[in-house]
Every structure is written in C-alpha cells, then in structure tokens.
Design an enzyme around this catalytic site. Structure first.
Site, PDB file in Angstrom:
ATOM      1  N   PRO A   2       0.798  -1.115  -0.094  1.00  0.00           N
ATOM      2  CA  PRO A   2       0.063   0.008  -0.089  1.00  0.00           C
ATOM      3  C   PRO A   2       0.914   1.411   0.154  1.00  0.00           C
ATOM      4  O   PRO A   2       1.397   1.554   1.223  1.00  0.00           O
ATOM      5  CB  PRO A   2      -0.861  -0.191   1.183  1.00  0.00           C
ATOM      6  CG  PRO A   2      -0.170  -1.173   2.091  1.00  0.00           C
ATOM      7  CD  PRO A   2       0.586  -2.020   1.517  1.00  0.00           C
ATOM      8  N   GLU A   3       0.854   1.928  -1.173  1.00  0.00           N
ATOM      9  CA  GLU A   3       1.306   3.391  -1.236  1.00  0.00           C
ATOM     10  C   GLU A   3       0.231   4.184  -1.493  1.00  0.00           C
ATOM     11  O   GLU A   3      -0.978   3.861  -1.251  1.00  0.00           O
ATOM     12  CB  GLU A   3       2.191   3.254  -2.411  1.00  0.00           C
ATOM     13  CG  GLU A   3       3.418   2.298  -2.267  1.00  0.00           C
ATOM     14  CD  GLU A   3       4.459   2.505  -3.441  1.00  0.00           C
ATOM     15  OE1 GLU A   3       4.715   3.493  -4.010  1.00  0.00           O
ATOM     16  OE2 GLU A   3       5.125   1.321  -3.844  1.00  0.00           O
ATOM     17  N   LYS A  67       0.401   7.727   3.325  1.00  0.00           N
ATOM     18  CA  LYS A  67       0.061   6.494   3.569  1.00  0.00           C
ATOM     19  C   LYS A  67      -0.617   6.450   4.706  1.00  0.00           C
ATOM     20  O   LYS A  67      -0.983   5.317   5.133  1.00  0.00           O
ATOM     21  CB  LYS A  67       1.092   5.807   3.290  1.00  0.00           C
ATOM     22  CG  LYS A  67       2.018   5.404   2.107  1.00  0.00           C
ATOM     23  CD  LYS A  67       3.463   5.043   2.160  1.00  0.00           C
ATOM     24  CE  LYS A  67       4.341   5.240   1.061  1.00  0.00           C
ATOM     25  NZ  LYS A  67       5.499   4.891   1.486  1.00  0.00           N
ATOM     26  N   ARG A 293      16.854  -0.488  -0.838  1.00  0.00           N
ATOM     27  CA  ARG A 293      15.705  -0.968  -1.203  1.00  0.00           C
ATOM     28  C   ARG A 293      16.216  -1.173  -2.652  1.00  0.00           C
ATOM     29  O   ARG A 293      16.914  -0.748  -3.193  1.00  0.00           O
ATOM     30  CB  ARG A 293      14.811   0.399  -1.257  1.00  0.00           C
ATOM     31  CG  ARG A 293      14.525   0.788  -0.146  1.00  0.00           C
ATOM     32  CD  ARG A 293      13.319   0.031   0.646  1.00  0.00           C
ATOM     33  NE  ARG A 293      13.063   0.470   2.000  1.00  0.00           N
ATOM     34  CZ  ARG A 293      12.511   1.576   2.039  1.00  0.00           C
ATOM     35  NH1 ARG A 293      11.748   2.344   1.044  1.00  0.00           N
ATOM     36  NH2 ARG A 293      12.077   2.036   3.199  1.00  0.00           N
TER      37      ARG A 293
END
Length: 305
Positions: A2-3, A67, A293
């Site tokens: 979820p962004e 978010k 990342r």
DNA sequence: ACGCCCGCCTGGACGC
DNA sequence: TGCGTCCAGGCGGGCG
C-alpha cells in the site's frame, strides 16, 4: 504494497461504509497492532484504553495524508441533541489512525462472518457492519490520537511530521522542489522520504524515475530543477493513473475494503521487471540496491549524468 | 543537521 | 521432505 493509490482506494471504501456511523464496541485481537514499528510491547491497559476511547465515538469521515489514514471522531456525541453552537461537530479533536504498513488491510464485514486468522482489531459499527484490520506482518498499526495542525490540516499527532502528498491542496510543488534541491542523497532515497513529499513508496518511486528519465542514483543537489520538477510531476501522474484503476496488487496482500484487487500491475514499466526488455528501448531492465531498497530502472533511458 | 542502517514481522522462495 | 536462510518493505529510532 500500500502506497498512496492503494491507501486512497481503501480510504474511499472505508469512508463509504463508516462515515456517519457510531462505534458500538471494539476488540484488539493482537495488542502488537497498537504499537509502532519500534515499540511492540503493549500492556493490557493500552488495549482497554483503546477500546474505551473508541466505543461510543461518532465517525465523521475517513481521511488520508500520504500513506496515513484516519477516522476523524466526535467523542461520545449524542448528535440528536448536540448543540451545534456549543459543540460543533465539524471540529473533531480525536482520530483513529491506521497505517497499513506492508500487509495491512481494512475490510468491511457483517458480524458473524469468518474471522481471518490475521485479523488484529475490529471496530463494531451501529450500521450492523464491522471494520476489521487484517495484517499478516504487523508492520501496520492502529491507535487513537489527538488531531493537531500540520501542513495546513488537522492530522493525527504521530503524522504531524509527514509532508503533504501530491494529491492534496496543501501540496506546494515549488516548495518541495526547493527542499529536494538541497538533498545530497540519491534521488530514489529522497522520493521515499515522507517528510519531503508523502505517499510515494518503492513501486511508484521507480516508476516515476523511469517516466522522467532520471537515474535513481542522481543527486538532487546536482540535478537541474526542471528535471526535479519532471520527477515530481511523473510521481503525481503515475499515482493518479494507478488510483484510477484501484492501485497495484502483486498478491492477495493488497485489496480494498471489499476484498478487490487493483489493476495497475499490468501498467508497471520497471518495478520487478529486471531482466526483461525495456518497453521503450529494449535494453534489459536493471535492479540495484539503493538505500537498502531494490531499485529497478532502464540503464539507457535513465542515464547517469 | 543530515544521511544511513538496523529492527520490527510473516510467509514464500530457494538451496542443500 | 525438511530444514535453514534470505528476501520483501514502511517507518522510527539511533548511530556516525
């Protein structure tokens, strides 16, 4: 994952089902969900405190910044007799903050439906529905917080440091570019910094950089402002495009309140496409760790300068 | 003050 | 088959 587009899709569903209802009770099935990522040891008083704080509260609406999502509350109000002058319901002072983390879901159910084993908390509503917070990995959290002023809005206290996101009126692109231009870190890392601009996560950061033709290791302080503007505009556009189709669902971990997936995965150009040809030039998409990342990019369309 | 990196979690994918 | 290890990733805190 979820962004912004996924959280906004969830928020819309939550708002539809909960705005105007009253919370008649709550259960915390796993107390760790009340903690933050760094504080997971929760005592029993935190659970009873949460339950008593939300029970009887009236939900005004579901709101979001980046978010972070929250239900703005009017505490224990009897709206039928409330005096709009002495207790204006348009001024909520408390909110139920929900962050979905990596794997959090908010789902609407009828009482009695099977409880999924990863259900961590439940809010019972007077509409004969319940809002369930399901979170496999417990990177998400939920909690009652005072609402305070931050970037032109009332936001939950723990989100006060979170910058405005590109889809809200308080977003100031020129100010953000000005701040971004001071950064000496990789632009990929800067895009993930929620205190600079909120809502962008790993997927949309990679997609935005591809669309703008900027290498993820580009240093903002040494990059033309016009290119920084292009990156921000690309981020805004790619998140709007994703929102229009309900967000990105790689697996069952992201769904909306009704359990439905989003369709943006088919529109991804670089994220998790390493080893496959770039849709624009055919060069093999690369993957590198940047700031811890995974980052995916086209070495030809996104040249380092 | 800024940038970086760990720890928090679970489950799926992989190697031996 | 079964065990161990790694990886995914948002965020806060603590380190340098």
């Amino acid at each position: 994952m979820p962004e912004l587009p996924e959280v906004e899709s969830v928020r819309r569903g939550v708002d539809e089902w909960t705005a105007g209802t009253t919370i008649t009770g709550a259960e915390v099935l796993d107390p760790r969900i009340l903690g933050t990522t760094s504080q997971r040891r929760i005592d029993a008083s935190a659970v009873s405190g949460f339950v008593s704080a939300v029970t009887g509260a009236h939900i005004l609406k579901a709101e979001r910044r980046g978010k972070f999502m929250w239900l703005s509350l009017v505490e224990g109000a009897d709206l039928s007799t409330a005096d709009p002058v002495t207790s204006p319901v348009s001024r909520p002072e408390l909110g139920i903050l929900v962050h979905l983390g990596m794997s959090g879901q908010l789902r609407i159910h009828s009482p009695g439906e099977d409880i999924h084993r990863h259900t961590r908390a439940v809010l019972h509503l007077d509409s004969d529905r319940e809002l369930r917070f399901v979170d496999q990995r417990i990177f998400g959290h939920i909690g009652v917080q005072p609402l305070v002023h931050g970037y032109g809005r009332l936001v939950p206290a723990s989100a006060v440091h979170i910058a405005a996101d590109p889809l809200e009126p308080a977003f100031d692109p020129e100010a953000v570019v000005g701040e971004l231009a001071k950064k000496r870190t990789a632009i990929k890392a800067a895009l993930l910094d929620q205190t600079l601009v909120s809502g962008i996560g790993n997927i949309y950061a990679d997609e935005a950089l591809f669309r703008a033709g900027v290498h993820p290791l580009a240093v903002p302080a040494r990059t033309r402002k016009s290119r920084l503007v292009a990156v921000l505009e690309s981020a805004t556009k790619v998140m709007s495009d994703a929102l229009a189709v309900g967000g990105t669902s790689f697996d069952a971990l992201y769904v909306n309140v009704n359990g439905e997936s989003g369709y943006f995965e088919r529109s991804l150009t670089v994220y998790k496409k390493h080893g496959t040809p770039c849709k624009r030039c055919g060069t093999t998409i690369a993957r590198e760790k940047i700031g811890g990342r995974s980052s995916h990019f086209c070495p030809r369309c996104q040249r380092r300068r």
